[in-house]
Motif scaffolding. Structure first.
Motif, short mmCIF file in Angstrom:
data_model
loop_
_atom_site.label_atom_id
_atom_site.label_comp_id
_atom_site.label_asym_id
_atom_site.label_seq_id
_atom_site.Cartn_x
_atom_site.Cartn_y
_atom_site.Cartn_z
N LYS A 1 0.78 -1.18 0.08
CA LYS A 1 0.02 0.06 0.04
C LYS A 1 0.89 1.14 0.02
O LYS A 1 0.58 2.24 -0.77
N ALA A 2 1.86 1.19 0.80
CA ALA A 2 2.70 2.43 1.05
C ALA A 2 3.57 2.76 -0.50
O ALA A 2 3.65 3.78 -1.04
N ARG B 1 -7.19 -9.88 -4.26
CA ARG B 1 -8.03 -10.48 -3.08
C ARG B 1 -7.63 -10.38 -1.75
O ARG B 1 -8.50 -9.52 -1.00
N ALA B 2 -6.34 -10.41 -1.22
CA ALA B 2 -5.99 -9.99 0.03
C ALA B 2 -6.00 -8.62 0.12
O ALA B 2 -6.29 -7.92 1.45
N PHE B 3 -5.42 -7.67 -0.55
CA PHE B 3 -5.68 -6.15 -0.70
C PHE B 3 -6.95 -5.66 -0.39
O PHE B 3 -7.22 -4.86 0.29
N ARG B 4 -7.96 -6.27 -1.17
CA ARG B 4 -9.55 -5.74 -1.24
C ARG B 4 -9.85 -6.29 0.16
O ARG B 4 -10.57 -5.31 0.83
N ALA B 5 -9.60 -7.33 0.76
CA ALA B 5 -10.26 -7.65 2.08
C ALA B 5 -9.60 -6.73 3.23
O ALA B 5 -10.21 -6.51 3.96
N ALA B 6 -8.43 -6.37 3.10
CA ALA B 6 -7.82 -5.71 4.15
C ALA B 6 -8.10 -4.22 3.85
O ALA B 6 -8.34 -3.52 5.03
N TYR B 7 -8.24 -3.67 2.71
CA TYR B 7 -8.52 -2.02 2.54
C TYR B 7 -9.81 -1.69 2.09
O TYR B 7 -10.11 -0.43 1.68
N ALA C 1 -11.01 -1.99 -1.19
CA ALA C 1 -11.01 -1.62 -2.64
C ALA C 1 -9.72 -2.55 -3.31
O ALA C 1 -8.68 -2.64 -2.57
N PRO C 2 -9.77 -2.62 -4.46
CA PRO C 2 -8.74 -3.17 -5.11
C PRO C 2 -7.46 -2.21 -5.28
O PRO C 2 -7.82 -1.02 -5.17
N PRO C 3 -6.47 -2.80 -5.28
CA PRO C 3 -5.19 -2.08 -5.36
C PRO C 3 -5.19 -1.00 -6.77
O PRO C 3 -4.80 0.27 -6.31
N ARG C 4 -5.77 -1.22 -8.04
CA ARG C 4 -5.77 -0.29 -8.88
C ARG C 4 -6.59 1.06 -8.38
O ARG C 4 -6.26 1.92 -8.85
N ASP C 5 -7.78 0.72 -7.96
CA ASP C 5 -8.53 1.72 -7.40
C ASP C 5 -8.05 2.76 -6.51
O ASP C 5 -8.36 4.04 -6.56
N LEU C 6 -7.34 2.11 -5.45
CA LEU C 6 -6.82 3.00 -4.58
C LEU C 6 -5.75 3.63 -5.00
O LEU C 6 -5.70 5.10 -4.62
#
Length: 339
Positions: A286-287, A316-322, A324-329
């Motif tokens: 994320k950083a 999948r893991a990123f969406r569950a944690a934050y 939103a998908p990494p691309r959207d963030l």
């Protein structure tokens, strides 16, 4: 000094008390510093060539079973005499690390010159002389208070270490040095609960470190040894997050324990070993995704850099944690809200 006491009492309720001579008239600053050391550490006679322009800062963190103090101050010499010991002895050991210019320390018939990165031990129950040598810049120390009565070491066995440079070339010594050296900066973002947890870890690291120097590891309580081993494992994980082969089996093998013992060490902790690895990898991803300087790196590059083998698993893991998908963030951050 009396007009400062209400302010200091108010600050003492915070997890970290931060005090400085900047709030004291110049003529009173050295006297203020002597008073602070008497209150926070032990009564000590001090002299300084910088008394008329003295500057000092102290950050005090009251933790679980210990206190950590980060000190910055003008050069001085301090002496703790038998008379001062009779006047007041808190019966504490102090383990400390030196930052910057040298210090000459004398206690218990030992004399040593400590330079940047060195660690040593002194106590409040023996006469002491400390010369903070004037090399044109302020002195910096980080001290950890270890109450004599709370150390799980037999009698006064740690006294043989007083006034000597303590070698840090062990995993425990390296971890303890990192803990003390970075404490002032790291404590800024910590709440009370996290500081208490850090205090327990730091205390156990310090006890194990001292025990290793007097060949007394086997006399330490099992709980202390387990705390230190967990700290070593967490540091190992932190330094190897990018290794795709990082898993419980490799961690256990590196530390010469079984996988079953590894999982037992983390029973009762907030998260399992695997969950810790996943969370810390996601935090690093994320950083990096939000770092403008890494905009040219693809999401796949970043996830692989932090140990994720498959992009779909990472997403999948990123969406569950934050949420939103990494691309959207990454898109929201680069274009701002509402775009």
């Amino acid at each position: 000094m009396s007009e400062l006491e209400p302010e200091e009492a108010s600050q003492a309720r915070e997890p970290v008390t931060r005090l400085s001579t900047d709030s004291v008239p110049a003529r009173d600053r050295f006297e203020w510093w002597v008073h602070r050391i008497r209150q926070d550490v032990m009564p000590t006679a001090m002299i300084s060539d910088h008394a008329d322009r003295f500057r000092g800062r102290v950050d005090v963190s009251d933790l679980s079973g210990t206190t950590v103090m980060a000190l910055t101050f003008s050069p001085l010499s301090g002496r703790r005499s038998p008379a001062l010991i009779r006047h007041h002895d808190p019966e504490d050991y102090y383990l400390f690390v030196v930052h910057g210019s040298p210090i000459r320390l004398e206690q218990s018939r030992n004399v040593t010159c400590l330079t940047a990165g060195d660690m040593a031990l002194f106590d409040t129950s023996h006469p002491l002389t400390a010369d903070f040598l004037d090399h044109g810049r302020q002195k910096r120390l980080t001290l950890m208070r270890l109450p004599r009565a709370s150390l799980p070491l037999r009698g006064d066995t740690a006294d043989c270490l007083l006034g000597s440079t303590l070698l840090r070339r062990t995993p425990t010594g390296a971890l303890l040095g990192q803990f003390l050296s970075g404490f002032r900066e790291n404590s800024v973002a910590c709440g009370s609960a996290e500081l208490r947890r850090l205090g327990r870890i730091g205390f156990d690291l310090a006890v194990t470190f001292l025990a290793s120097h007097i060949d007394a590891q086997r006399t330490l309580p099992m709980e202390t040894r387990e705390h230190v081993l967990r700290a070593r494992i967490e540091a190992f994980i932190e330094h190897n997050l990018g290794d795709q082969g990082l898993r419980p089996a490799t961690i256990a093998a590196y530390h010469h324990i079984s996988v079953r013992m590894l999982h037992q060490l983390f029973q009762g902790q907030p998260e399992t070993v695997s969950a810790m690895i996943r969370r810390r990898r996601l935090e690093r991803c994320k950083a990096d995704l939000l770092n403008p300087r890494l905009r040219h790196h693809t999401i796949g590059d970043i996830s692989a850099r932090w140990g994720f083998r498959h992009p779909a698993d990472f997403s999948r893991a990123f969406r569950a944690a934050y949420g939103a998908p990494p691309r959207d963030l990454r898109h929201r951050e680069s274009h701002g809200p509402g775009t």
